[in-house]
Design a protein around this motif. Structure first.
Motif, PDB file in Angstrom:
ATOM      1  N   HIS A   1      55.721  55.204  35.962  1.00  0.00           N
ATOM      2  CA  HIS A   1      56.881  55.758  35.262  1.00  0.00           C
ATOM      3  C   HIS A   1      57.593  54.667  34.473  1.00  0.00           C
ATOM      4  N   LEU A   2      57.841  53.527  35.128  1.00  0.00           N
ATOM      5  CA  LEU A   2      58.486  52.411  34.440  1.00  0.00           C
ATOM      6  C   LEU A   2      57.614  51.889  33.314  1.00  0.00           C
ATOM      7  N   SER A   3      56.319  51.825  33.536  1.00  0.00           N
ATOM      8  CA  SER A   3      55.407  51.341  32.499  1.00  0.00           C
ATOM      9  C   SER A   3      55.472  52.214  31.256  1.00  0.00           C
ATOM     10  N   THR A   4      55.578  53.530  31.450  1.00  0.00           N
ATOM     11  CA  THR A   4      55.700  54.436  30.310  1.00  0.00           C
ATOM     12  C   THR A   4      56.982  54.165  29.531  1.00  0.00           C
ATOM     13  N   LYS A   5      58.074  53.969  30.250  1.00  0.00           N
ATOM     14  CA  LYS A   5      59.337  53.640  29.595  1.00  0.00           C
ATOM     15  C   LYS A   5      59.204  52.325  28.817  1.00  0.00           C
ATOM     16  N   LEU A   6      58.600  51.327  29.436  1.00  0.00           N
ATOM     17  CA  LEU A   6      58.446  50.031  28.772  1.00  0.00           C
ATOM     18  C   LEU A   6      57.596  50.157  27.510  1.00  0.00           C
ATOM     19  N   ARG A   7      56.571  50.984  27.567  1.00  0.00           N
ATOM     20  CA  ARG A   7      55.711  51.146  26.399  1.00  0.00           C
ATOM     21  C   ARG A   7      56.503  51.651  25.200  1.00  0.00           C
ATOM     22  N   VAL A   8      57.412  52.599  25.465  1.00  0.00           N
ATOM     23  CA  VAL A   8      58.245  53.133  24.388  1.00  0.00           C
ATOM     24  C   VAL A   8      59.179  52.049  23.854  1.00  0.00           C
TER      25      VAL A   8
ATOM     26  N   ALA B   1      57.340  49.402  21.810  1.00  0.00           N
ATOM     27  CA  ALA B   1      56.997  49.901  20.473  1.00  0.00           C
ATOM     28  C   ALA B   1      58.210  49.910  19.558  1.00  0.00           C
ATOM     29  N   GLU B   2      59.349  50.316  20.095  1.00  0.00           N
ATOM     30  CA  GLU B   2      60.567  50.369  19.290  1.00  0.00           C
ATOM     31  C   GLU B   2      61.034  48.980  18.869  1.00  0.00           C
ATOM     32  N   ASN B   3      60.652  47.951  19.633  1.00  0.00           N
ATOM     33  CA  ASN B   3      61.105  46.592  19.337  1.00  0.00           C
ATOM     34  C   ASN B   3      59.998  45.686  18.789  1.00  0.00           C
ATOM     35  N   GLY B   4      58.880  46.277  18.423  1.00  0.00           N
ATOM     36  CA  GLY B   4      57.805  45.510  17.811  1.00  0.00           C
ATOM     37  C   GLY B   4      57.109  44.561  18.750  1.00  0.00           C
ATOM     38  N   LEU B   5      57.127  44.845  20.037  1.00  0.00           N
ATOM     39  CA  LEU B   5      56.463  44.001  21.023  1.00  0.00           C
ATOM     40  C   LEU B   5      55.080  44.549  21.334  1.00  0.00           C
ATOM     41  N   PRO B   6      54.130  43.687  21.702  1.00  0.00           N
ATOM     42  CA  PRO B   6      52.792  44.165  22.044  1.00  0.00           C
ATOM     43  C   PRO B   6      52.832  45.107  23.247  1.00  0.00           C
ATOM     44  N   ASP B   7      51.991  46.108  23.223  1.00  0.00           N
ATOM     45  CA  ASP B   7      51.893  47.044  24.337  1.00  0.00           C
ATOM     46  C   ASP B   7      51.440  46.301  25.588  1.00  0.00           C
TER      47      ASP B   7
END
Length: 292
Positions: free
Chosen positions: A101-108, A111-117
């Motif tokens: 769940h946290l990983s999904t939030k981090l992925r979003v 992406a919004e901050n231009g960081l690598p997945d």
């Protein structure tokens, strides 16, 4: 990593001390050490401080967010992810599903901050609830972000109604020894670092040293700290001794020179493949400590 130091996220003075402590990981805390009414302020202080030190510290930077049940996790991530911490510590994790769940939030947020997945790692605290303690095996394969697993005694004692976590001799009682053992096993199953919990009496240096040595003996490779004075003791205890490194090198060399068989003899003693894996792990720890 050997030492992970908690620092309150709302105190610039304590943050400064934490970043100068020599800890392998500084955990900027937005959870227990920050009062409920001060959460918003702490997010701003923590983000500004991390941003100002990001390129000048050798410590990895993790942030302990508020747990998923509080409704504050997204606010924490919204403030913290833009300054690209190395990782997030997730308290009161109930299973590998919480990490996902946290990983999904981090992925979003990445992406919004231009960081690598996948750039931001996760260390969950896996025994702070009864449900979490009974689900420690669920972290194997849960997420490639998981960098280690750790455990907590104080929150678990509150959750189950235990009056104390230790007996009259200072040893953990059965429930908490079980939580500790399950953490080592879960970390091994997940092939990540096993991180021992804090030693709360920060003035008892000998007690801390003893607990560190017992943890290292049992398979932990790191320990959390609540005070900068604990860092040097932890780093020393979890840095493999010269003699241990030399012995591990001899074991690895013996297997290599013999063509990697199932068993080799060294000094009249037999060593098999589990001994080789243990030696390789110790050498990896020694190399990491040397580079810290």
């Amino acid at each position: 990593m050997r030492s992970l130091l908690f620092v309150p996220g709302d105190s610039e003075k304590k943050l400064e001390r934490g970043f100068l402590s020599g800890a392998d990981v500084v955990i900027v805390d937005l959870e227990d050490s920050v009062a409920p009414d001060n959460k918003g302020h702490a997010r701003g202080v923590a983000a500004d401080f991390i941003a100002s030190r990001r390129r000048t510290t050798r410590s990895s930077i993790y942030v302990r967010v508020n747990d998923l049940s509080t409704g504050m996790t997204d606010d924490d991530l919204r403030a913290i992810v833009p300054i690209a911490p190395d990782g997030i510590m997730l308290p009161k994790s109930n299973s590998g599903a919480d990490v996902q769940h946290l990983s999904t939030k981090l992925r979003v947020h990445e992406a919004e901050n231009g960081l690598p997945d996948g750039a931001i790692r996760i260390i969950p605290i896996i025994t702070e609830t009864a449900a979490g303690t009974l689900a420690t095996a669920s972290y194997a394969g849960a997420s490639a972000r998981v960098a280690g697993l750790t455990w907590g005694a104080e929150d678990l004692s509150a959750a189950i109604g235990a009056r104390a976590t230790r007996d009259g001799q200072g040893r953990y009682t059965d429930v908490f020894r079980l939580a500790r053992a399950l953490t080592v096993l879960a970390a091994s199953a997940a092939e990540v670092a096993a991180v021992d919990t804090v030693f709360v009496n920060f003035r008892d240096h000998e007690g801390l040293r003893t607990e560190c040595l017992e943890a290292e003996r049992d398979g932990f490779t790191a320990k959390m700290a609540i005070h900068p004075d604990q860092v040097a003791i932890i780093n020393d205890a979890f840095t493999p001794a010269k003699e241990a490194v030399e012995h591990a090198q001899a074991v690895v060399a013996a297997f290599r020179e013999a063509g990697n068989p199932g068993v080799v003899g060294i000094g009249g003693q037999m060593y098999d493949r589990p001994h080789l894996r243990r030696a390789e792990r110790l050498l990896a720890r020694a190399e990491a400590a040397a580079g810290a």
